[in-house]
Design a protein around this motif. Structure first.
Motif, PDB file in Angstrom:
ATOM      1  N   UNK A  88       5.381  23.150 -18.894  1.00  0.00           N
ATOM      2  CA  UNK A  88       5.402  23.372 -20.648  1.00  0.00           C
ATOM      3  C   UNK A  88       5.488  21.559 -21.117  1.00  0.00           C
ATOM      4  N   UNK A  89       5.813  20.775 -20.337  1.00  0.00           N
ATOM      5  CA  UNK A  89       6.013  19.254 -20.897  1.00  0.00           C
ATOM      6  C   UNK A  89       4.810  18.668 -21.013  1.00  0.00           C
ATOM      7  N   UNK A  90       3.917  18.977 -19.669  1.00  0.00           N
ATOM      8  CA  UNK A  90       2.765  18.051 -18.926  1.00  0.00           C
ATOM      9  C   UNK A  90       1.265  19.035 -18.916  1.00  0.00           C
ATOM     10  N   UNK A  91       0.873  20.004 -19.828  1.00  0.00           N
ATOM     11  CA  UNK A  91       0.414  21.165 -19.658  1.00  0.00           C
ATOM     12  C   UNK A  91      -1.067  20.739 -18.976  1.00  0.00           C
ATOM     13  N   UNK A  92      -1.548  19.272 -19.129  1.00  0.00           N
ATOM     14  CA  UNK A  92      -2.533  19.149 -19.229  1.00  0.00           C
ATOM     15  C   UNK A  92      -2.776  18.990 -17.064  1.00  0.00           C
ATOM     16  N   UNK A  93      -2.007  18.420 -16.645  1.00  0.00           N
ATOM     17  CA  UNK A  93      -2.070  17.554 -15.246  1.00  0.00           C
ATOM     18  C   UNK A  93      -1.720  19.112 -14.513  1.00  0.00           C
ATOM     19  N   UNK A  94      -1.166  19.889 -14.806  1.00  0.00           N
ATOM     20  CA  UNK A  94      -0.499  21.323 -14.267  1.00  0.00           C
ATOM     21  C   UNK A  94      -2.265  21.704 -14.360  1.00  0.00           C
ATOM     22  N   UNK A 120      -3.347  22.211  -2.600  1.00  0.00           N
ATOM     23  CA  UNK A 120      -0.885  22.121  -3.006  1.00  0.00           C
ATOM     24  C   UNK A 120      -1.222  22.310  -4.327  1.00  0.00           C
ATOM     25  N   UNK A 121      -1.442  21.514  -4.807  1.00  0.00           N
ATOM     26  CA  UNK A 121      -1.683  20.795  -6.555  1.00  0.00           C
ATOM     27  C   UNK A 121      -1.242  23.066  -7.454  1.00  0.00           C
ATOM     28  N   UNK A 122      -2.847  23.405  -7.148  1.00  0.00           N
ATOM     29  CA  UNK A 122      -3.059  24.573  -7.627  1.00  0.00           C
ATOM     30  C   UNK A 122      -1.688  26.109  -7.015  1.00  0.00           C
ATOM     31  N   UNK A 123      -0.878  25.770  -5.900  1.00  0.00           N
ATOM     32  CA  UNK A 123       0.269  26.512  -5.813  1.00  0.00           C
ATOM     33  C   UNK A 123       1.381  26.092  -7.041  1.00  0.00           C
TER      34      UNK A 123
END
Length: 72
Positions: A26-32, A39-42
């Motif tokens: 909710x704070x950083x939607x572009x990074x997620x 791993x970041x997909x998890x």
């Protein structure tokens, strides 16, 4: 004792991971959103679970908090 061997601790860690990922998305939607594999997909998947199942996750957090505070 590791959270892997204690079921209540494992559930607590999973709930905290889901809630934290949803909050950070909710704070950083572009990074997620740009990291959907690996791993970041998890973390992205945990954020999606936290957003889509938020009433169930909130109920689980309340039940877990009650169990940790009063039953342990």
């Amino acid at each position: 004792m590791s959270a892997v061997f204690n079921f209540q601790s494992l559930l607590t860690v999973v709930l905290l991971l889901i809630c934290t990922c949803a909050y950070l998305r909710s704070l950083f939607p572009s990074i997620m959103d740009r990291n959907k594999v690996g791993l970041m997909g998890t973390f992205w998947k945990c954020a999606r679970i936290g957003e889509r199942k938020s009433p169930w996750i909130a109920a689980c957090c309340i039940i877990m908090a009650f169990s940790i505070l009063f039953l342990s």
